[in-house]
Design a protein around this motif. Structure first.
Motif, PDB file in Angstrom:
ATOM      1  N   LEU A   9      -3.381   5.363   7.946  1.00 42.90           N
ATOM      2  CA  LEU A   9      -3.476   5.418   6.280  1.00 42.90           C
ATOM      3  C   LEU A   9      -4.901   5.854   6.058  1.00 42.90           C
ATOM      4  O   LEU A   9      -4.868   6.766   7.382  1.00 42.90           O
ATOM      5  CB  LEU A   9      -4.295   4.040   6.290  1.00 42.90           C
ATOM      6  N   CYS A  52       4.784  -1.096   1.450  1.00 41.44           N
ATOM      7  CA  CYS A  52       4.891   0.678   1.383  1.00 41.44           C
ATOM      8  C   CYS A  52       5.160   1.321   2.873  1.00 41.44           C
ATOM      9  O   CYS A  52       3.999   0.040   3.746  1.00 41.44           O
ATOM     10  CB  CYS A  52       4.029   1.996   0.476  1.00 41.44           C
ATOM     11  N   PRO A  54       3.376   3.025   4.461  1.00 42.11           N
ATOM     12  CA  PRO A  54       1.850   3.120   5.711  1.00 42.11           C
ATOM     13  C   PRO A  54       1.019   1.712   5.291  1.00 42.11           C
ATOM     14  O   PRO A  54       0.861   1.806   7.075  1.00 42.11           O
ATOM     15  CB  PRO A  54       1.391   4.522   4.847  1.00 42.11           C
ATOM     16  N   VAL A  55       1.195   0.906   4.827  1.00 39.74           N
ATOM     17  CA  VAL A  55       0.811  -0.468   4.925  1.00 39.74           C
ATOM     18  C   VAL A  55       1.185  -0.634   6.030  1.00 39.74           C
ATOM     19  O   VAL A  55       0.620  -1.987   6.731  1.00 39.74           O
ATOM     20  CB  VAL A  55       0.763  -1.343   3.402  1.00 39.74           C
ATOM     21  N   CYS A  87      -5.294   3.978  -3.923  1.00 42.77           N
ATOM     22  CA  CYS A  87      -4.341   2.633  -4.559  1.00 42.77           C
ATOM     23  C   CYS A  87      -4.559   1.526  -4.208  1.00 42.77           C
ATOM     24  O   CYS A  87      -5.008   2.179  -3.494  1.00 42.77           O
ATOM     25  CB  CYS A  87      -2.806   3.397  -3.521  1.00 42.77           C
ATOM     26  N   LYS A  89      -3.409  -0.982  -2.592  1.00 41.64           N
ATOM     27  CA  LYS A  89      -2.860  -1.351  -1.621  1.00 41.64           C
ATOM     28  C   LYS A  89      -4.536  -1.156  -0.677  1.00 41.64           C
ATOM     29  O   LYS A  89      -4.406  -1.770   0.409  1.00 41.64           O
ATOM     30  CB  LYS A  89      -2.234  -1.350  -0.592  1.00 41.64           C
ATOM     31  N   PHE A  90      -5.197  -0.253  -0.608  1.00 37.09           N
ATOM     32  CA  PHE A  90      -6.195  -0.247   0.087  1.00 37.09           C
ATOM     33  C   PHE A  90      -7.534  -1.256   0.136  1.00 37.09           C
ATOM     34  O   PHE A  90      -7.349  -1.534   0.714  1.00 37.09           O
ATOM     35  CB  PHE A  90      -6.888   1.452  -0.419  1.00 37.09           C
ATOM     36  N   HIS A 188       0.912  12.492   1.803  1.00 35.28           N
ATOM     37  CA  HIS A 188      -0.082  11.523   1.690  1.00 35.28           C
ATOM     38  C   HIS A 188      -0.718  11.939   3.457  1.00 35.28           C
ATOM     39  O   HIS A 188       0.580  11.805   4.031  1.00 35.28           O
ATOM     40  CB  HIS A 188      -0.294   9.490   2.007  1.00 35.28           C
ATOM     41  N   TYR A 190      -1.321  10.890   5.435  1.00 36.31           N
ATOM     42  CA  TYR A 190      -1.528   9.531   7.007  1.00 36.31           C
ATOM     43  C   TYR A 190       0.730   8.977   6.985  1.00 36.31           C
ATOM     44  O   TYR A 190       0.757   8.860   8.036  1.00 36.31           O
ATOM     45  CB  TYR A 190      -1.836   7.865   6.796  1.00 36.31           C
ATOM     46  N   SER A 263       7.114   8.493   0.129  1.00 36.39           N
ATOM     47  CA  SER A 263       7.509   7.119   1.060  1.00 36.39           C
ATOM     48  C   SER A 263       7.960   6.185   0.010  1.00 36.39           C
ATOM     49  O   SER A 263       7.678   6.242  -1.095  1.00 36.39           O
ATOM     50  CB  SER A 263       5.658   6.767   1.564  1.00 36.39           C
ATOM     51  N   GLY A 265       9.056   3.660  -1.906  1.00 38.78           N
ATOM     52  CA  GLY A 265       8.028   1.933  -1.981  1.00 38.78           C
ATOM     53  C   GLY A 265       6.633   2.996  -2.790  1.00 38.78           C
ATOM     54  O   GLY A 265       5.885   1.799  -3.030  1.00 38.78           O
ATOM     55  N   CYS A 266       6.471   3.597  -3.185  1.00 38.32           N
ATOM     56  CA  CYS A 266       5.207   4.400  -3.126  1.00 38.32           C
ATOM     57  C   CYS A 266       5.440   4.892  -4.944  1.00 38.32           C
ATOM     58  O   CYS A 266       6.135   5.825  -5.770  1.00 38.32           O
ATOM     59  CB  CYS A 266       4.526   5.070  -1.940  1.00 38.32           C
ATOM     60  N   GLY A 267       4.337   4.068  -5.217  1.00 36.89           N
ATOM     61  CA  GLY A 267       4.179   4.243  -6.742  1.00 36.89           C
ATOM     62  C   GLY A 267       3.326   6.106  -7.806  1.00 36.89           C
ATOM     63  O   GLY A 267       4.404   6.389  -7.743  1.00 36.89           O
ATOM     64  N   ILE A 268       2.995   6.122  -6.520  1.00 38.70           N
ATOM     65  CA  ILE A 268       1.988   6.821  -6.845  1.00 38.70           C
ATOM     66  C   ILE A 268       3.005   8.426  -6.636  1.00 38.70           C
ATOM     67  O   ILE A 268       3.416   9.239  -7.564  1.00 38.70           O
ATOM     68  CB  ILE A 268       0.644   7.082  -6.258  1.00 38.70           C
TER      69      ILE A 268
HETATM   70  S1  SF4 Z   1      -0.551   5.247  -1.921  1.00 40.31           S
HETATM   71 FE1  SF4 Z   1       1.796   5.052  -2.051  1.00 40.31          FE
HETATM   72  S2  SF4 Z   1       1.615   5.213   0.587  1.00 40.31           S
HETATM   73 FE2  SF4 Z   1      -0.056   4.601   0.006  1.00 40.31          FE
HETATM   74  S3  SF4 Z   1      -0.362   2.920   0.817  1.00 40.31           S
HETATM   75 FE3  SF4 Z   1       0.045   2.754  -1.718  1.00 40.31          FE
HETATM   76  S4  SF4 Z   1       1.927   2.589  -1.888  1.00 40.31           S
HETATM   77 FE4  SF4 Z   1       1.134   3.071   0.272  1.00 40.31          FE
END
Ligand code: SF4
Length: 327
Positions: A9, A52, A54-55, A87, A89-90, A188, A190, A263, A265-268
């Motif tokens: 990440l 996703c 990367p997580v 995001c 998730k961070f 991204h 990462y 990735s 599963g990544c919404g962005i």
């Molecule tokens: S931006 Fe996308 S790839 Fe990055 S942590 Fe969030 S959902 Fe996962």
């Protein structure tokens, strides 16, 4: 005390500032090993299914550090730029890790929130130092040196290097490659810089004699200018960088083709990719491909698609003027 830093990440964006700060405070920093199949498998088995890729990989890197360090550094990035967010998730990362991995050493959670202003950067590092029992002049000096290392890193990125060339110095960088046919890879940091999970895409393309540009090479000012042209304000920092760089490469004719590394599963990614594809199809019509990665992606299929894309780009450069404007 040994502090473990997961090589995943935001490591690829902020490692110089973190490492310098902790080193200058007198701690030993240990980075998890580069991603391997074992680390990926561990991450996938520990993390919730719908996270996703990367997580999941981040979880694998945390597990890799268990038993090697006294504490594990987990960044909780809320905002990395005033008025913006990243995001969610961070934000939940420390809780996800605590609740899914057992036998963890104590976690060193680094809360970082610049939403209200850049002055909160210093405060975040002071709070981190206090968790480690330090304050005062030593912390101020460590912070100053850490900021200057980070500035240097960002200047090197803007000069055209990829994070890999800087973070892994054995990867030398030949400046003359800048004059060759150029492929812009949007994704991204990462994903792009994790050599295992990206199937070493940057190196593979460079080895074939092409120059590669990544979003971190684009100056912040250009990103800001390009984003002003879109109808709705983009408040997600990573999305803004990807979209702003894509627009920059397209409108300034800086690349010969674009690969979007996304990735699953990544919404962005899902909406930034759509926007860049539409801009390109509407106006610029450059060779464009999307490579979507998940834990099941295979090397063979990936290479075939890459070869096909490079062939398409070469034909386009050589004989593109023979194609009908109507497809
Ligand atoms: S931006 Fe996308 S790839 Fe990055 S942590 Fe969030 S959902 Fe996962």
């Amino acid at each position: 005390m040994k502090i473990g830093i997961p090589r995943a990440l935001s490591y690829f964006d902020y490692f110089p500032i973190w490492k310098t700060f902790l080193d200058k405070l007198g701690f030993k920093t240990i980075i998890s090993s580069p991603t391997t199949k074992d680390i990926l498998d561990k991450g996938v088995s520990l993390c919730v299914d719908d996270a996703c890729l990367p997580v999941k990989i981040f979880h694998g890197h945390v597990a890799d550090l268990i038993g090697k360090v006294d504490t594990i550094f987990i960044p909780r990035l809320i905002s990395v730029s005033p008025g913006e967010y990243i995001c969610p998730k961070f934000i939940g990362l420390p809780e996800m890790v605590k609740n899914t991995i057992s036998d963890l050493p104590p976690l060193l959670v680094f809360n970082y929130d610049l939403h209200k202003g850049i002055k909160y950067r210093g405060k975040a590092f002071n709070t981190l130092a206090r968790q480690l029992g330090l304050s005062g002049g030593v912390v101020d000096r460590a912070y100053k040196e850490a900021c200057s290392m980070q500035d240097k890193y960002e200047r090197m990125l803007k000069s055209g290097q990829s994070p890999l060339n800087i973070l892994e110095p054995k990867e030398s960088w030949d400046e003359s490659i800048k004059n060759k046919v150029t492929i812009g890879i949007i994704g991204h940091s990462y994903l792009l810089c994790d050599r295992y999970i990206s199937m070493d895409l940057i190196k593979k393309i460079q080895n074939k004699g092409y120059n590669v540009k990544v979003p971190s090479n684009v100056p912040d000012k250009k990103i800001e200018e390009n984003i002003m042209d879109i109808p709705k304000r983009m408040f997600l920092s990573y999305g803004k960088r990807m979209l702003g760089s894509g627009i920059e490469w397209l409108k300034c004719d800086e690349v010969d083709g674009i690969i979007f590394l996304s990735s699953f599963g990544c919404g962005i990614d899902s909406f930034i990719e759509e926007l860049i594809r539409r801009y390109n199809a509407r106006e610029y019509k450059l060779p464009y491909a999307v490579f979507s990665l998940d834990e099941h992606s295979g090397q063979a299929g990936f290479e075939t698609r890459l070869e096909a894309f490079l062939d398409m780009m070469e034909w386009r450069n050589r004989i593109g003027h023979n194609f009908s404007a109507h497809g």
